[in-house]
Design a protein around this motif. Sequence first.
Motif, PDB file in Angstrom:
ATOM      1  N   PRO A 126      29.886 -17.726  28.378  1.00 25.46           N
ATOM      2  CA  PRO A 126      28.910 -17.602  29.473  1.00 25.46           C
ATOM      3  C   PRO A 126      28.087 -18.886  29.587  1.00 25.46           C
ATOM      4  O   PRO A 126      27.824 -19.574  28.595  1.00 25.46           O
ATOM      5  CB  PRO A 126      28.034 -16.426  29.022  1.00 25.46           C
ATOM      6  N   GLU A 127      27.664 -19.186  30.795  1.00 23.79           N
ATOM      7  CA  GLU A 127      26.938 -20.438  31.025  1.00 23.79           C
ATOM      8  C   GLU A 127      25.666 -20.523  30.196  1.00 23.79           C
ATOM      9  O   GLU A 127      25.321 -21.588  29.661  1.00 23.79           O
ATOM     10  CB  GLU A 127      26.605 -20.558  32.514  1.00 23.79           C
ATOM     11  N   GLU A 128      24.982 -19.401  30.056  1.00 24.24           N
ATOM     12  CA  GLU A 128      23.701 -19.425  29.349  1.00 24.24           C
ATOM     13  C   GLU A 128      23.863 -19.630  27.838  1.00 24.24           C
ATOM     14  O   GLU A 128      22.888 -19.899  27.128  1.00 24.24           O
ATOM     15  CB  GLU A 128      22.920 -18.128  29.602  1.00 24.24           C
ATOM     16  N   ASP A 129      25.107 -19.495  27.321  1.00 24.87           N
ATOM     17  CA  ASP A 129      25.327 -19.627  25.875  1.00 24.87           C
ATOM     18  C   ASP A 129      25.946 -20.964  25.480  1.00 24.87           C
ATOM     19  O   ASP A 129      26.300 -21.161  24.301  1.00 24.87           O
ATOM     20  CB  ASP A 129      26.246 -18.502  25.389  1.00 24.87           C
ATOM     21  N   ILE A 130      26.099 -21.871  26.408  1.00 26.11           N
ATOM     22  CA  ILE A 130      26.794 -23.132  26.123  1.00 26.11           C
ATOM     23  C   ILE A 130      26.135 -23.886  24.972  1.00 26.11           C
ATOM     24  O   ILE A 130      26.784 -24.236  23.980  1.00 26.11           O
ATOM     25  CB  ILE A 130      26.835 -24.029  27.379  1.00 26.11           C
ATOM     26  N   THR A 189      33.638 -27.518  30.537  1.00 27.91           N
ATOM     27  CA  THR A 189      34.384 -27.765  31.768  1.00 27.91           C
ATOM     28  C   THR A 189      34.619 -26.427  32.474  1.00 27.91           C
ATOM     29  O   THR A 189      34.589 -25.362  31.856  1.00 27.91           O
ATOM     30  CB  THR A 189      35.740 -28.430  31.480  1.00 27.91           C
ATOM     31  N   LEU A 190      34.900 -26.518  33.767  1.00 30.11           N
ATOM     32  CA  LEU A 190      35.152 -25.325  34.571  1.00 30.11           C
ATOM     33  C   LEU A 190      36.655 -25.182  34.768  1.00 30.11           C
ATOM     34  O   LEU A 190      37.312 -26.084  35.286  1.00 30.11           O
ATOM     35  CB  LEU A 190      34.448 -25.445  35.927  1.00 30.11           C
ATOM     36  N   GLU A 191      37.198 -24.059  34.351  1.00 31.09           N
ATOM     37  CA  GLU A 191      38.635 -23.828  34.463  1.00 31.09           C
ATOM     38  C   GLU A 191      38.886 -22.470  35.090  1.00 31.09           C
ATOM     39  O   GLU A 191      38.054 -21.566  35.030  1.00 31.09           O
ATOM     40  CB  GLU A 191      39.305 -23.880  33.075  1.00 31.09           C
ATOM     41  N   VAL A 192      40.084 -22.339  35.698  1.00 34.45           N
ATOM     42  CA  VAL A 192      40.513 -21.067  36.273  1.00 34.45           C
ATOM     43  C   VAL A 192      41.579 -20.497  35.368  1.00 34.45           C
ATOM     44  O   VAL A 192      42.622 -21.114  35.154  1.00 34.45           O
ATOM     45  CB  VAL A 192      41.061 -21.240  37.700  1.00 34.45           C
ATOM     46  N   ALA A 193      41.326 -19.319  34.835  1.00 35.55           N
ATOM     47  CA  ALA A 193      42.286 -18.679  33.936  1.00 35.55           C
ATOM     48  C   ALA A 193      43.351 -17.962  34.743  1.00 35.55           C
ATOM     49  O   ALA A 193      43.049 -17.280  35.725  1.00 35.55           O
ATOM     50  CB  ALA A 193      41.575 -17.687  33.027  1.00 35.55           C
ATOM     51  N   ILE A 239      33.666 -21.132  32.231  1.00 33.41           N
ATOM     52  CA  ILE A 239      33.242 -22.327  31.506  1.00 33.41           C
ATOM     53  C   ILE A 239      33.930 -22.351  30.148  1.00 33.41           C
ATOM     54  O   ILE A 239      33.952 -21.346  29.430  1.00 33.41           O
ATOM     55  CB  ILE A 239      31.716 -22.334  31.345  1.00 33.41           C
ATOM     56  N   VAL A 240      34.497 -23.493  29.813  1.00 31.43           N
ATOM     57  CA  VAL A 240      35.275 -23.624  28.586  1.00 31.43           C
ATOM     58  C   VAL A 240      34.800 -24.831  27.791  1.00 31.43           C
ATOM     59  O   VAL A 240      34.536 -25.905  28.360  1.00 31.43           O
ATOM     60  CB  VAL A 240      36.783 -23.771  28.907  1.00 31.43           C
ATOM     61  N   ILE A 241      34.678 -24.655  26.472  1.00 31.62           N
ATOM     62  CA  ILE A 241      34.489 -25.797  25.578  1.00 31.62           C
ATOM     63  C   ILE A 241      35.694 -25.858  24.655  1.00 31.62           C
ATOM     64  O   ILE A 241      36.332 -24.839  24.357  1.00 31.62           O
ATOM     65  CB  ILE A 241      33.178 -25.707  24.768  1.00 31.62           C
ATOM     66  N   LYS A 242      36.023 -27.076  24.211  1.00 34.59           N
ATOM     67  CA  LYS A 242      37.219 -27.274  23.404  1.00 34.59           C
ATOM     68  C   LYS A 242      36.887 -28.043  22.138  1.00 34.59           C
ATOM     69  O   LYS A 242      35.874 -28.749  22.051  1.00 34.59           O
ATOM     70  CB  LYS A 242      38.283 -28.028  24.211  1.00 34.59           C
ATOM     71  N   GLY A 243      37.776 -27.909  21.155  1.00 35.74           N
ATOM     72  CA  GLY A 243      37.610 -28.623  19.897  1.00 35.74           C
ATOM     73  C   GLY A 243      38.882 -28.525  19.087  1.00 35.74           C
ATOM     74  O   GLY A 243      39.897 -27.982  19.547  1.00 35.74           O
TER      75      GLY A 243
END
Length: 206
Positions: A143-147, A192-196, A70-74
């Motif tokens: 982690p999903e729980e920390d979004i 968003t869900l990304e594959v590294a 899970i990725v957040i951007k800014g």
Amino acid sequence: DEFDVLPNYVHDDVSISDVMEDGTARSLAANTTAPTTTVAANNTSTRTATAPTTYTSSSTAAPTTPKPRIVIKGSLGMKVSNPAGFVTDPAVKASIGVSIAKLVGVSKDFVNVTLRVVARRLTIQPRRLEEGSVEAEYSIAIPEEDIAAIQQKVKETSAADFSSRVSAEMAARGLSSFTIFVTSVSAPSAPTLEVAADENATNATT
């Protein structure tokens, strides 16, 4: 006289003394051994070439498939000196990445930063380097729980706070030739869900 007539099978060059009483003849040379001819048996063997044995290790690990994350951007808007040098210096990129990682409480390995020059202008003072605007786009794998907590942390951090954090990291790396002032902080994106490609890859390596 019993030796008047020799048997027919006695050869001419055999003396009378060599004729035994039983009427058989022996060779003149008693110690001469007739040559022996040995006929080799046809013992031809055929060799079949054997291919070399190939051993396959059963311990070979199967390739692993990168896991989605899970990725957040800014982004951060900045005013900096020498923008062209700023965006190409790896230590600058590392400073920004580590600043963000410390702010949100994740490993620097999960922060990726991209820098680009937005605009630049020449100063009227001849000895000063040009100044310009730079944008730092970042992504954070979390982690999903920390979004929710991380999104809120970024929203609460002011531009001045980001300036202090980035400046401190740059000073720790000896980057005194640059000046930086964060002018804007974008709201973090929806996750968003990304594959590294490589989960251990990092932009902030030092």
